[in-house]
Design a protein around this motif. Sequence first.
Motif, PDB file in Angstrom:
ATOM      1  N   THR A   8      83.654  21.780 -27.705  1.00 27.28           N
ATOM      2  CA  THR A   8      84.647  22.876 -26.482  1.00 27.28           C
ATOM      3  C   THR A   8      84.866  21.842 -25.422  1.00 27.28           C
ATOM      4  O   THR A   8      84.385  21.349 -24.738  1.00 27.28           O
ATOM      5  N   GLY A   9      86.364  21.940 -25.579  1.00 25.27           N
ATOM      6  CA  GLY A   9      86.579  21.871 -24.203  1.00 25.27           C
ATOM      7  C   GLY A   9      87.948  23.298 -23.898  1.00 25.27           C
ATOM      8  O   GLY A   9      88.055  23.579 -23.785  1.00 25.27           O
ATOM      9  N   ALA A  10      88.711  22.493 -22.371  1.00 22.70           N
ATOM     10  CA  ALA A  10      89.214  23.510 -21.710  1.00 22.70           C
ATOM     11  C   ALA A  10      89.795  24.733 -22.942  1.00 22.70           C
ATOM     12  O   ALA A  10      90.646  25.439 -22.395  1.00 22.70           O
ATOM     13  N   GLY A  11      90.629  23.634 -23.918  1.00 15.34           N
ATOM     14  CA  GLY A  11      91.603  24.648 -24.624  1.00 15.34           C
ATOM     15  C   GLY A  11      90.624  26.041 -25.236  1.00 15.34           C
ATOM     16  O   GLY A  11      91.632  27.279 -24.808  1.00 15.34           O
ATOM     17  N   ILE A  12      89.436  26.068 -24.931  1.00 15.33           N
ATOM     18  CA  ILE A  12      89.221  27.485 -25.414  1.00 15.33           C
ATOM     19  C   ILE A  12      89.037  28.479 -24.210  1.00 15.33           C
ATOM     20  O   ILE A  12      89.325  29.670 -25.383  1.00 15.33           O
ATOM     21  N   SER A  13      90.038  28.054 -22.950  1.00 16.83           N
ATOM     22  CA  SER A  13      89.738  28.792 -21.578  1.00 16.83           C
ATOM     23  C   SER A  13      90.704  28.835 -21.947  1.00 16.83           C
ATOM     24  O   SER A  13      90.904  29.810 -20.839  1.00 16.83           O
ATOM     25  N   ALA A  14      91.753  28.413 -21.715  1.00 15.99           N
ATOM     26  CA  ALA A  14      93.124  28.456 -21.897  1.00 15.99           C
ATOM     27  C   ALA A  14      93.003  29.899 -21.671  1.00 15.99           C
ATOM     28  O   ALA A  14      94.366  30.488 -20.858  1.00 15.99           O
ATOM     29  N   ILE A  85      76.407  24.658 -29.161  1.00 16.75           N
ATOM     30  CA  ILE A  85      77.129  24.637 -28.737  1.00 16.75           C
ATOM     31  C   ILE A  85      77.048  23.852 -27.458  1.00 16.75           C
ATOM     32  O   ILE A  85      76.459  24.116 -26.344  1.00 16.75           O
ATOM     33  N   VAL A  86      78.174  22.835 -27.779  1.00 10.32           N
ATOM     34  CA  VAL A  86      78.411  21.597 -26.716  1.00 10.32           C
ATOM     35  C   VAL A  86      79.423  22.013 -26.762  1.00 10.32           C
ATOM     36  O   VAL A  86      80.590  21.708 -26.716  1.00 10.32           O
ATOM     37  N   THR A  87      79.490  22.288 -24.439  1.00 11.58           N
ATOM     38  CA  THR A  87      81.161  22.174 -23.658  1.00 11.58           C
ATOM     39  C   THR A  87      81.385  21.287 -22.871  1.00 11.58           C
ATOM     40  O   THR A  87      79.708  20.999 -22.426  1.00 11.58           O
ATOM     41  N   GLN A  88      81.957  20.326 -22.654  1.00 11.40           N
ATOM     42  CA  GLN A  88      83.127  20.116 -21.417  1.00 11.40           C
ATOM     43  C   GLN A  88      83.120  20.885 -20.123  1.00 11.40           C
ATOM     44  O   GLN A  88      83.124  20.354 -19.174  1.00 11.40           O
ATOM     45  N   ASN A  89      83.893  22.512 -20.962  1.00 14.52           N
ATOM     46  CA  ASN A  89      83.658  23.199 -19.656  1.00 14.52           C
ATOM     47  C   ASN A  89      82.218  23.562 -18.764  1.00 14.52           C
ATOM     48  O   ASN A  89      81.109  23.510 -19.394  1.00 14.52           O
ATOM     49  N   VAL A  90      82.887  23.955 -17.363  1.00 16.86           N
ATOM     50  CA  VAL A  90      82.056  24.095 -16.684  1.00 16.86           C
ATOM     51  C   VAL A  90      81.847  25.529 -16.450  1.00 16.86           C
ATOM     52  O   VAL A  90      81.101  25.821 -15.439  1.00 16.86           O
ATOM     53  N   GLY A  98      78.608  35.675 -25.476  1.00 11.83           N
ATOM     54  CA  GLY A  98      77.292  36.116 -26.134  1.00 11.83           C
ATOM     55  C   GLY A  98      76.719  34.962 -27.057  1.00 11.83           C
ATOM     56  O   GLY A  98      75.752  34.728 -27.865  1.00 11.83           O
ATOM     57  N   ALA A  99      77.049  33.305 -26.467  1.00 13.14           N
ATOM     58  CA  ALA A  99      76.375  32.491 -27.832  1.00 13.14           C
ATOM     59  C   ALA A  99      75.281  32.465 -26.706  1.00 13.14           C
ATOM     60  O   ALA A  99      75.047  32.046 -25.483  1.00 13.14           O
ATOM     61  N   THR A 100      74.512  31.755 -26.501  1.00 14.27           N
ATOM     62  CA  THR A 100      73.222  31.244 -26.423  1.00 14.27           C
ATOM     63  C   THR A 100      73.013  29.601 -27.056  1.00 14.27           C
ATOM     64  O   THR A 100      74.047  29.017 -27.049  1.00 14.27           O
ATOM     65  N   GLY A 101      71.892  28.867 -25.136  1.00 11.92           N
ATOM     66  CA  GLY A 101      71.426  27.397 -26.228  1.00 11.92           C
ATOM     67  C   GLY A 101      72.872  26.671 -25.705  1.00 11.92           C
ATOM     68  O   GLY A 101      72.877  26.100 -26.692  1.00 11.92           O
ATOM     69  N   VAL A 102      74.295  26.984 -25.218  1.00  9.96           N
ATOM     70  CA  VAL A 102      74.841  26.555 -24.466  1.00  9.96           C
ATOM     71  C   VAL A 102      74.601  24.983 -23.834  1.00  9.96           C
ATOM     72  O   VAL A 102      74.101  25.722 -23.258  1.00  9.96           O
ATOM     73  N   ILE A 103      74.877  23.908 -24.489  1.00 10.50           N
ATOM     74  CA  ILE A 103      74.449  22.880 -24.108  1.00 10.50           C
ATOM     75  C   ILE A 103      75.963  22.168 -22.399  1.00 10.50           C
ATOM     76  O   ILE A 103      76.553  21.890 -23.453  1.00 10.50           O
ATOM     77  N   HIS A 104      75.871  22.032 -21.240  1.00 16.48           N
ATOM     78  CA  HIS A 104      76.742  21.814 -20.355  1.00 16.48           C
ATOM     79  C   HIS A 104      76.936  21.052 -20.007  1.00 16.48           C
ATOM     80  O   HIS A 104      76.408  19.960 -19.005  1.00 16.48           O
ATOM     81  N   MET A 105      77.475  19.753 -21.066  1.00 21.36           N
ATOM     82  CA  MET A 105      77.788  18.280 -20.760  1.00 21.36           C
ATOM     83  C   MET A 105      78.210  17.373 -19.527  1.00 21.36           C
ATOM     84  O   MET A 105      77.918  16.783 -19.184  1.00 21.36           O
ATOM     85  N   HIS A 106      78.463  18.707 -18.965  1.00 25.38           N
ATOM     86  CA  HIS A 106      79.561  18.149 -17.772  1.00 25.38           C
ATOM     87  C   HIS A 106      79.314  19.091 -16.566  1.00 25.38           C
ATOM     88  O   HIS A 106      80.054  18.964 -15.651  1.00 25.38           O
ATOM     89  N   GLY A 107      78.064  19.783 -15.887  1.00 21.96           N
ATOM     90  CA  GLY A 107      77.157  20.142 -15.902  1.00 21.96           C
ATOM     91  C   GLY A 107      78.303  21.818 -15.140  1.00 21.96           C
ATOM     92  O   GLY A 107      78.837  22.467 -16.715  1.00 21.96           O
ATOM     93  N   GLU A 108      78.207  22.701 -14.998  1.00 21.89           N
ATOM     94  CA  GLU A 108      78.231  24.015 -14.816  1.00 21.89           C
ATOM     95  C   GLU A 108      79.232  24.712 -12.587  1.00 21.89           C
ATOM     96  O   GLU A 108      78.204  23.946 -12.660  1.00 21.89           O
TER      97      GLU A 108
END
Length: 232
Positions: A8-14, A85-90, A98-108
Amino acid sequence: MDKIVILTGAGISAESGLGTFRDEDGLWTRYPIEDVATPEGFARNPALVQEFYNQRRVQAARAQPNAAHRALAQLQAQHGGEVVIVTQNVDGLHEKGGATGVIHMHGELARALCNACGHRWDAPDTMAPDDPCPACAAPATRPDVVWFGEMPYRMDEIFAHLAQADLFAAIGTSGNVYPAAGFVQEAALAGAHTVELNLEPSVTVSDFAETRFGPASEIVPDWVAAVLAGRV
Ligand code: APR
């Protein structure tokens, strides 16, 4: 479709009110990337960079997940196989949804990092350049986000997931930034079916076997329903 890998990218949080980067009023149209999203920018003006992330941290903390975040959590809960779920979002909206195990590849935004000793901890709402590290007391603290020129996190894990994917979906990302923009090709090499779910075609749209366009809060729940019904 046993193993599903989602980027996922920023568009899912827009639609949750958090800005994207490259849309009309995107963050990078208002802040020069080199000033607020590079190690050099941080070295030049740490107060400016900390303030930029302080504003985003408070905004993200107030934001609520939308139907797309919740649909992905439902997919994780109800799909028979693994859903990664791998996200670019911080932001933390996947977890809030409710998601679990999310991989934040760009940190948080919610995490802090010490440049001196590598210690990580939950970030306070506001950080300042001379905040001492809770572990080594050095005034070398920064947001635990990945800047341009730095290596994204957990790449080995991500490539291992892509190599086993049966289905790969990219949601709300423009395909401008690597390595994330290349994940679709890795998944396709592994024989996965690939789908792009986005408001408009991304730069890498031609790499996808299937495309679904529209606002994430509409097209993601529809797509999740199709996957769970075995129609994908
Ligand atoms: N629903 C679905 N997609 C949307 C919506 C929406 N409501 N609104 C915007 N989009 C799409 C845009 O069409 C665009 O393709 O989301 C994408 C956002 O692209 P970017 O702003 O480039 O964000 P992203 O792809 O996440 O950027 C990747 O670049 O600056 C770095 O580290 C930063 O993680 C970020 C990375």
